[in-house]
Design an enzyme around this catalytic site. Sequence first.
Site, mmCIF file in Angstrom:
data_model
loop_
_atom_site.group_PDB
_atom_site.id
_atom_site.type_symbol
_atom_site.label_atom_id
_atom_site.label_comp_id
_atom_site.label_asym_id
_atom_site.label_seq_id
_atom_site.Cartn_x
_atom_site.Cartn_y
_atom_site.Cartn_z
ATOM 1 N N ASP A 110 25.216 99.758 49.191
ATOM 2 C CA ASP A 110 26.339 99.476 50.098
ATOM 3 C C ASP A 110 26.521 100.589 51.134
ATOM 4 O O ASP A 110 26.632 100.315 52.336
ATOM 5 C CB ASP A 110 27.652 99.301 49.311
ATOM 6 C CG ASP A 110 27.712 97.971 48.583
ATOM 7 O OD1 ASP A 110 26.646 97.343 48.413
ATOM 8 O OD2 ASP A 110 28.818 97.557 48.181
ATOM 9 N N GLY B 83 32.950 91.552 47.969
ATOM 10 C CA GLY B 83 31.485 91.643 48.018
ATOM 11 C C GLY B 83 30.959 91.945 49.407
ATOM 12 O O GLY B 83 29.749 91.958 49.619
ATOM 13 N N LEU B 84 31.855 92.193 50.369
ATOM 14 C CA LEU B 84 31.389 92.442 51.743
ATOM 15 C C LEU B 84 31.359 93.937 52.079
ATOM 16 O O LEU B 84 31.299 94.313 53.249
ATOM 17 C CB LEU B 84 32.263 91.682 52.752
ATOM 18 C CG LEU B 84 32.286 90.160 52.581
ATOM 19 C CD1 LEU B 84 33.071 89.509 53.713
ATOM 20 C CD2 LEU B 84 30.874 89.562 52.533
HETATM 21 C C1 MEV Z 1 27.147 95.827 45.314
HETATM 22 O O1 MEV Z 1 27.578 95.219 46.487
HETATM 23 C C2 MEV Z 1 26.599 94.884 44.327
HETATM 24 C C3 MEV Z 1 26.100 95.399 43.009
HETATM 25 O O2 MEV Z 1 24.678 95.232 42.959
HETATM 26 C C4 MEV Z 1 26.458 96.839 42.694
HETATM 27 C C5 MEV Z 1 25.608 97.882 43.393
HETATM 28 O O3 MEV Z 1 24.496 97.607 43.835
HETATM 29 O O4 MEV Z 1 26.093 99.023 43.474
HETATM 30 C C6 MEV Z 1 26.709 94.516 41.928
#
Ligand code: MEV
Length: 324
Positions: free
Chosen positions: A155, A108-109
Amino acid sequence: MRFVLSSAPGKCILFGEHAVVYGYPAIAMALSLNSTCSIEEIEENKIEIILKNYNQSFISSNLEDFLSKIPPQFNQIGYCLKIINNRFNTKFKKIRIIISSSLFPSSGLGSSASISAALIMAINEFYDLYLQKEEISKIAYEMEKIVHGTPSGIDNTICTFGNMIFFQKGKYHFIEIPNDFLILITYTNVKHNTKEAIEQLRKLKNEQPVLCDLILERIGTYTEIAELELINGNLIEIGNLMNSNQKLLASLNLSNEVINEILKISFENGAFGSKLTGAGLGGCVISVGDKTTLKNLSSVLNNKGFKSLLSRIDKEGVRIEEKQ
Ligand code: MEV
């Protein structure tokens, strides 16, 4: 012999993950943890790519050969070289590319977006392509689609531009915060798969559209309020909003037992608020609080076997660190 070294920050999502995929806003912060990419000119007529974190290296005589050798999990790298070669006829040869990251992978980073941004920036500098950051972010987005399926674009944007951003439907603005902002990041030791988490929510949303839409909309509202509290520097309120956002993510089945354990420890040790960050189902938890509390909480969590560290905001985004 030419040499360039680039870096790009990782990120955490403070508010609005998943909801952002459905057009609601999210807030992301660039981290002082990063990925780096070096490109050096070599004598031999080959392309060598070293992925330090995976202890893997690939040696090829040319791009086609490299593309046929690279395993599917590193497709984004092959794809990046391919689209840049198609557009700029770079004909990659006589180079060694070394990619490395201080971000936990699949956590998640933003490790994939940060690696993409660093790689594109290094190529940009090495081959004098004069790409602006907008363009770098766009190519990184194409690479994100290879890894995550239907990413929102948050991201690649935050890993390219740095700072803290409010992001919605492909557009963003920077959030100016009054004080230095510290965040505690704790790795659950459970890798997650963003593509799978997005798919899981999509299925739930198909089964229960009204309920899911209500929850996602509420997450969007919290995100909008959070922006104002961030501008005001009201850490306590930011913590409360994180707790509320977390409850909604849990109601969408995106949390799990390990995340809950970290949330409990954070609460018991005085954090103002905590939540999962990114896709959920593992990955990392973020916490806010005063500096002393976060430092103490970090050692408590590390003693319990989690990997916990403090991060500041990275203000620069992707950049060149060294050039010869
Ligand atoms: C991305 O870090 C997290 C999510 O919201 C997917 C996205 O925004 O592409 C789950």
